[in-house]
Structure formats: C-alpha cells, structure tokens
Design a protein around this motif. Sequence first.
Motif, PDB file in Angstrom:
ATOM      1  N   ALA A   1      -3.215  -8.460   8.064  1.00 32.00           N
ATOM      2  CA  ALA A   1      -4.004  -7.427   7.404  1.00 32.00           C
ATOM      3  C   ALA A   1      -3.838  -6.084   8.109  1.00 32.00           C
ATOM      4  CB  ALA A   1      -5.476  -7.841   7.361  1.00 32.00           C
ATOM      5  N   LEU A   2      -3.883  -6.085   9.434  1.00 30.72           N
ATOM      6  CA  LEU A   2      -3.716  -4.828  10.178  1.00 30.72           C
ATOM      7  C   LEU A   2      -2.300  -4.274  10.033  1.00 30.72           C
ATOM      8  CD1 LEU A   2      -5.739  -5.584  13.423  1.00 30.72           C
ATOM      9  CD2 LEU A   2      -6.371  -4.098  11.526  1.00 30.72           C
ATOM     10  N   SER A   3      -1.316  -5.149  10.034  1.00 36.36           N
ATOM     11  CA  SER A   3       0.066  -4.693   9.839  1.00 36.36           C
ATOM     12  C   SER A   3       0.255  -4.093   8.448  1.00 36.36           C
ATOM     13  CB  SER A   3       1.032  -5.857  10.030  1.00 36.36           C
ATOM     14  OG  SER A   3       0.910  -6.388  11.312  1.00 36.36           O
ATOM     15  N   SER A   4      -0.350  -4.706   7.456  1.00 30.70           N
ATOM     16  CA  SER A   4      -0.251  -4.176   6.098  1.00 30.70           C
ATOM     17  C   SER A   4      -0.928  -2.819   5.991  1.00 30.70           C
ATOM     18  CB  SER A   4      -0.895  -5.143   5.108  1.00 30.70           C
ATOM     19  OG  SER A   4      -0.256  -6.386   5.156  1.00 30.70           O
ATOM     20  N   LEU A   5      -2.077  -2.663   6.655  1.00 23.81           N
ATOM     21  CA  LEU A   5      -2.787  -1.383   6.634  1.00 23.81           C
ATOM     22  C   LEU A   5      -1.953  -0.290   7.289  1.00 23.81           C
ATOM     23  CD1 LEU A   5      -5.455   0.137   6.022  1.00 23.81           C
ATOM     24  CD2 LEU A   5      -6.162  -0.498   8.330  1.00 23.81           C
ATOM     25  N   ILE A   6      -1.344  -0.593   8.416  1.00 23.05           N
ATOM     26  CA  ILE A   6      -0.497   0.391   9.103  1.00 23.05           C
ATOM     27  C   ILE A   6       0.703   0.749   8.247  1.00 23.05           C
ATOM     28  CG2 ILE A   6       1.039   0.690  11.090  1.00 23.05           C
ATOM     29  CD1 ILE A   6      -1.029  -0.868  12.726  1.00 23.05           C
ATOM     30  N   LEU A   7       1.307  -0.227   7.616  1.00 20.05           N
ATOM     31  CA  LEU A   7       2.464   0.032   6.753  1.00 20.05           C
ATOM     32  C   LEU A   7       2.085   0.913   5.567  1.00 20.05           C
ATOM     33  CD1 LEU A   7       5.456  -0.607   6.272  1.00 20.05           C
ATOM     34  CD2 LEU A   7       4.689  -2.514   4.863  1.00 20.05           C
ATOM     35  N   ILE A   8       0.938   0.643   4.953  1.00 17.48           N
ATOM     36  CA  ILE A   8       0.483   1.464   3.818  1.00 17.48           C
ATOM     37  C   ILE A   8       0.199   2.887   4.267  1.00 17.48           C
ATOM     38  CG2 ILE A   8      -1.453   1.783   2.219  1.00 17.48           C
ATOM     39  CD1 ILE A   8      -1.513  -1.294   1.962  1.00 17.48           C
ATOM     40  N   LEU A   9      -0.425   3.059   5.431  1.00 23.76           N
ATOM     41  CA  LEU A   9      -0.701   4.406   5.938  1.00 23.76           C
ATOM     42  C   LEU A   9       0.585   5.161   6.248  1.00 23.76           C
ATOM     43  CD1 LEU A   9      -3.770   3.775   8.252  1.00 23.76           C
ATOM     44  CD2 LEU A   9      -3.729   4.941   6.046  1.00 23.76           C
ATOM     45  N   LEU A  10       1.588   4.477   6.782  1.00 20.76           N
ATOM     46  CA  LEU A  10       2.872   5.134   7.057  1.00 20.76           C
ATOM     47  C   LEU A  10       3.568   5.574   5.772  1.00 20.76           C
ATOM     48  CD1 LEU A  10       4.354   3.006   9.970  1.00 20.76           C
ATOM     49  CD2 LEU A  10       3.566   5.369  10.050  1.00 20.76           C
ATOM     50  N   VAL A  11       3.495   4.746   4.738  1.00 15.32           N
ATOM     51  CA  VAL A  11       4.109   5.111   3.458  1.00 15.32           C
ATOM     52  C   VAL A  11       3.399   6.312   2.856  1.00 15.32           C
ATOM     53  CG1 VAL A  11       4.445   4.319   1.086  1.00 15.32           C
ATOM     54  CG2 VAL A  11       5.063   2.841   2.983  1.00 15.32           C
ATOM     55  N   VAL A  12       2.069   6.326   2.897  1.00 18.34           N
ATOM     56  CA  VAL A  12       1.312   7.464   2.364  1.00 18.34           C
ATOM     57  C   VAL A  12       1.626   8.730   3.150  1.00 18.34           C
ATOM     58  CG1 VAL A  12      -1.028   8.384   2.117  1.00 18.34           C
ATOM     59  CG2 VAL A  12      -0.510   6.070   1.354  1.00 18.34           C
ATOM     60  N   PHE A  13       1.687   8.625   4.473  1.00 18.63           N
ATOM     61  CA  PHE A  13       1.999   9.782   5.311  1.00 18.63           C
ATOM     62  C   PHE A  13       3.396  10.314   5.010  1.00 18.63           C
ATOM     63  CE2 PHE A  13       3.376  11.547   9.471  1.00 18.63           C
ATOM     64  CZ  PHE A  13       2.456  12.577   9.539  1.00 18.63           C
ATOM     65  N   ALA A  14       4.367   9.420   4.838  1.00 18.19           N
ATOM     66  CA  ALA A  14       5.731   9.854   4.518  1.00 18.19           C
ATOM     67  C   ALA A  14       5.787  10.529   3.153  1.00 18.19           C
ATOM     68  CB  ALA A  14       6.673   8.655   4.561  1.00 18.19           C
ATOM     69  N   LEU A  15       5.039  10.003   2.183  1.00 20.16           N
ATOM     70  CA  LEU A  15       5.036  10.630   0.855  1.00 20.16           C
ATOM     71  C   LEU A  15       4.377  12.003   0.881  1.00 20.16           C
ATOM     72  CD1 LEU A  15       4.240   7.568  -1.419  1.00 20.16           C
ATOM     73  CD2 LEU A  15       6.391   8.808  -1.229  1.00 20.16           C
ATOM     74  N   VAL A  16       3.324  12.146   1.661  1.00 22.11           N
ATOM     75  CA  VAL A  16       2.667  13.456   1.771  1.00 22.11           C
ATOM     76  C   VAL A  16       3.603  14.461   2.424  1.00 22.11           C
ATOM     77  CG1 VAL A  16       0.803  14.679   2.960  1.00 22.11           C
ATOM     78  CG2 VAL A  16       0.314  12.591   1.718  1.00 22.11           C
ATOM     79  N   LEU A  17       4.270  14.062   3.508  1.00 24.29           N
ATOM     80  CA  LEU A  17       5.209  14.975   4.158  1.00 24.29           C
ATOM     81  C   LEU A  17       6.372  15.331   3.251  1.00 24.29           C
ATOM     82  CD1 LEU A  17       5.440  13.730   7.832  1.00 24.29           C
ATOM     83  CD2 LEU A  17       4.361  15.786   6.958  1.00 24.29           C
ATOM     84  N   HIS A  18       6.866  14.367   2.510  1.00 20.50           N
ATOM     85  CA  HIS A  18       7.981  14.627   1.588  1.00 20.50           C
ATOM     86  C   HIS A  18       7.539  15.581   0.488  1.00 20.50           C
ATOM     87  CE1 HIS A  18      11.626  14.029  -0.622  1.00 20.50           C
ATOM     88  NE2 HIS A  18      10.956  13.629  -1.686  1.00 20.50           N
ATOM     89  N   GLY A  19       6.327  15.427   0.001  1.00 23.75           N
ATOM     90  CA  GLY A  19       5.821  16.323  -1.042  1.00 23.75           C
ATOM     91  C   GLY A  19       5.640  17.741  -0.543  1.00 23.75           C
ATOM     92  N   GLN A  20       5.163  17.889   0.708  1.00 25.78           N
ATOM     93  CA  GLN A  20       4.980  19.228   1.246  1.00 25.78           C
ATOM     94  C   GLN A  20       6.314  19.908   1.522  1.00 25.78           C
ATOM     95  OE1 GLN A  20       2.399  19.049   4.621  1.00 25.78           O
ATOM     96  NE2 GLN A  20       0.565  18.975   3.364  1.00 25.78           N
ATOM     97  N   SER A  21       7.278  19.163   2.037  1.00 26.52           N
ATOM     98  CA  SER A  21       8.578  19.779   2.301  1.00 26.52           C
ATOM     99  C   SER A  21       9.269  20.141   0.994  1.00 26.52           C
ATOM    100  CB  SER A  21       9.465  18.847   3.123  1.00 26.52           C
ATOM    101  OG  SER A  21       9.814  17.713   2.368  1.00 26.52           O
TER     102      SER A  21
END
Length: 79
Positions: A21-41
């Motif tokens: 569960a914790l690994s899945s949460l970290i993975l989801i947060l990393l994907v969201v963070f990468a998408l936000v950074l990609h959208g801003q760039s």
Amino acid sequence: ALSAQTEAPFYEEWWFLLVMALSSLILILLVVFALVLHGQSKKYKNCSTGKTISNVEESVTLDNGGFAALELNSRHLNI
C-alpha cells in the motif's frame, strides 16, 4: 503424519499488504508530480517560442532605489 494446518502465504501477511500500500501511494504521488512538472514545462515552452516576453519590470532596470536614471551622457551641456 503431515499437519493439515499450513502457514499463510507471505502475500496475505499484514506487513506485506502495508508495504504494498505504501509503495503504491509513493508510485502514484511520483506519477502525479511528474505530470504536473510536465504540464508546467509545456506551458512555459508554448509561451516562449524563441522570443523573450519582456514585461515592464524586466525591460526597465532601476539602478538607484526605484527611480529611473536619466541618460546624461547623450546630452552635451555647454558651459
């Protein structure tokens, strides 16, 4: 004689479920963070297509504490 009771598999243990569960949460947060950074760039890439956008604050530099300096070198004063 073999016992009919067997240990539960590791994937049914509480610690394994917690780790997953914790690994899945970290993975989801990393994907969201990468998408936000990609959208801003992408937003900034579309905004500047080889040209620099100059605002009033960027085009005027105030050297003496907020007052625009006068260019006196171009004026020739006769004394």
